[in-house]
Scaffold this active site. Structure first.
Site, PDB file in Angstrom:
ATOM      1  NE  ARG A  12      40.178   2.701  57.767  1.00  0.00           N
ATOM      2  CZ  ARG A  12      39.583   3.280  58.816  1.00  0.00           C
ATOM      3  NH1 ARG A  12      39.134   2.534  59.825  1.00  0.00           N
ATOM      4  NH2 ARG A  12      39.427   4.580  58.856  1.00  0.00           N
ATOM      5  CB  SER A  25      43.219   7.428  55.285  1.00  0.00           C
ATOM      6  OG  SER A  25      42.439   8.295  56.055  1.00  0.00           O
ATOM      7  CD  GLU A  39      42.495   3.116  55.145  1.00  0.00           C
ATOM      8  OE1 GLU A  39      42.917   3.848  56.071  1.00  0.00           O
ATOM      9  OE2 GLU A  39      41.347   3.200  54.693  1.00  0.00           O
TER      10      GLU A  39
END
Ligand code: EPU
Length: 334
Positions: free
Chosen positions: A164, A231, A330
């Site tokens: 990520r 998420s 995130e």
């Protein structure tokens, strides 16, 4: 008379409700949507520009006092064939690309079926699902570089893809991802790198996609029903000693994934930590923790960004207390 084409759309005081998947009702001062990358040369004329795709990783805590800049989702030459693959416009919706590729026989991104957001935002975030990350198939990326005020290409090493993560994220705001060249296969081979997909029916690429979508939506809130940012936290990476300590204290903890680096480390499951800290399925006013996947915070009805941030802080606190592990979001809080 010459033909005039509108290649940029400007809206004053737009609502950002449809530009953030959490469904938070805030406004911006201005929205500029470009259909031709050349218009980006004017970006410094716009007040506090904020690049946004579909806002699938964004949580707005207030109105945005500046200009939201987007690449239009539709434009001429959105997807073009290029040497060894496809060249794709950054504003294109990622799932539309996945579907297009399957129909046209270009393979590699099937496991990202259903991932929300645009191709450009996906590259910034190096989105991933079921064992595939978009960075795996990126050959090079065309950017508008706000520091140098020009367009150029970054090859895959220069993109510095990580979990990520990418150079586009590390140098937040410097680059606008304009086009992406993808190296794709011409023969379908299901990617089975992730345990949960091993048992899915294999068949054709289109059937594989359907099975992945069904798996995905059995765990995550359907965007048309509840807002979320996917998420909310990243899976934390812990050192070997910490990992061994957790494994011996909590026998049921799922096995971590070893990550290569200077020292041995393990990526462990944030969902499991949050679940064990007692948060799965809990609601705090207008926000909650998704009952089927503890990593997802969702909008239970007209929530505001500060409620999301407050819930996230409580979860981080409890996970820190119980496990001594720090969760990093995130999602990007604006
Ligand atoms: N688990 C729990 N409780 C839960 C959910 C999961 O204990 O409520 C356990 C599961 O049993 C499993 C482990 O946690 O052992 C991992 O769960 P899962 O396989 O569902 O994946 P994840 O680590 O929670 C990651 C990505 C997702 C991606 C899935 C599938 C991150 C932060 N998340 O989730 O990505 O779709 O794997 O590949 O890496 C996203 O980034 O927005 C996203 C949805």
């Amino acid at each position: 008379m010459g033909r005039y084409r509108v290649r940029m759309k400007i809206v004053e005081n737009p609502s950002l409700l449809t530009y953030n998947t959490f469904g938070i009702d805030v406004k911006a001062r201005r929205l500029v949507e470009v259909e031709d990358a050349a218009e980006l040369c004017r970006i410094e004329e716009w007040e506090h520009p904020l690049l946004l795709g579909r806002g699938s990783d964004m949580v707005f805590t207030a109105d945005y006092e500046g200009t939201v800049v987007r690449l239009a989702e539709e434009c001429e030459g959105k997807v073009k064939e290029c040497d060894g693959g496809l060249s794709v416009w950054g504003g294109m919706v990622l799932d539309e690309l996945v579907e297009h590729n399957i129909a046209e026989g270009y393979y590699g991104l099937e496991n990202l079926s259903g991932v929300p957001g645009t191709v450009g935002a996906g590259v910034v975030q190096n989105v991933g699902a079921y064992g595939v990350e978009i960075g795996d198939v990126v050959q090079r990326v065309e950017v508008y570089d706000r520091q140098q005020c020009d367009f150029h290409w970054l090859n895959r090493e220069e993109c510095r893809f990580g979990y990520r993560n990418s150079v586009f994220k590390q140098q937040g705001g410097r680059y606008v991802v304009v086009r992406v060249e993808l190296r794709l296969g011409r023969k379908f081979e299901p990617c089975l790198r992730y345990r949960a997909v091993e048992a899915l029916p294999r068949g054709t690429a289109a059937e594989w996609r359907e099975a992945l979508l069904a798996l995905r939506w059995s765990k995550l809130p359907k965007p048309e029903e509840y807002g979320s940012a996917g998420s909310f936290f990243k899976n934390p990476v812990v050192g070997a000693a910490k990992y061994e300590e957790l494994r011996s204290r909590f026998e049921a903890m799922p096995e971590g994934h070893r990550v290569d680096g200077i020292e041995v480390a393990y990526k462990i499951s944030a969902a499991w930590l949050i679940d064990q800290a007692g948060w799965k399925g809990r609601k705090m006013g207008r926000v909650g923790v998704w009952p089927q996947q503890a990593l997802v915070l969702y909008n239970a009805g007209h929530c505001v960004g500060s409620e999301v941030v407050a819930l996230a802080a409580m979860i981080r606190h409890d996970v820190r207390e119980k496990f001594g592990v720090e969760l990093e979001p995130e999602a990007i809080i604006i």
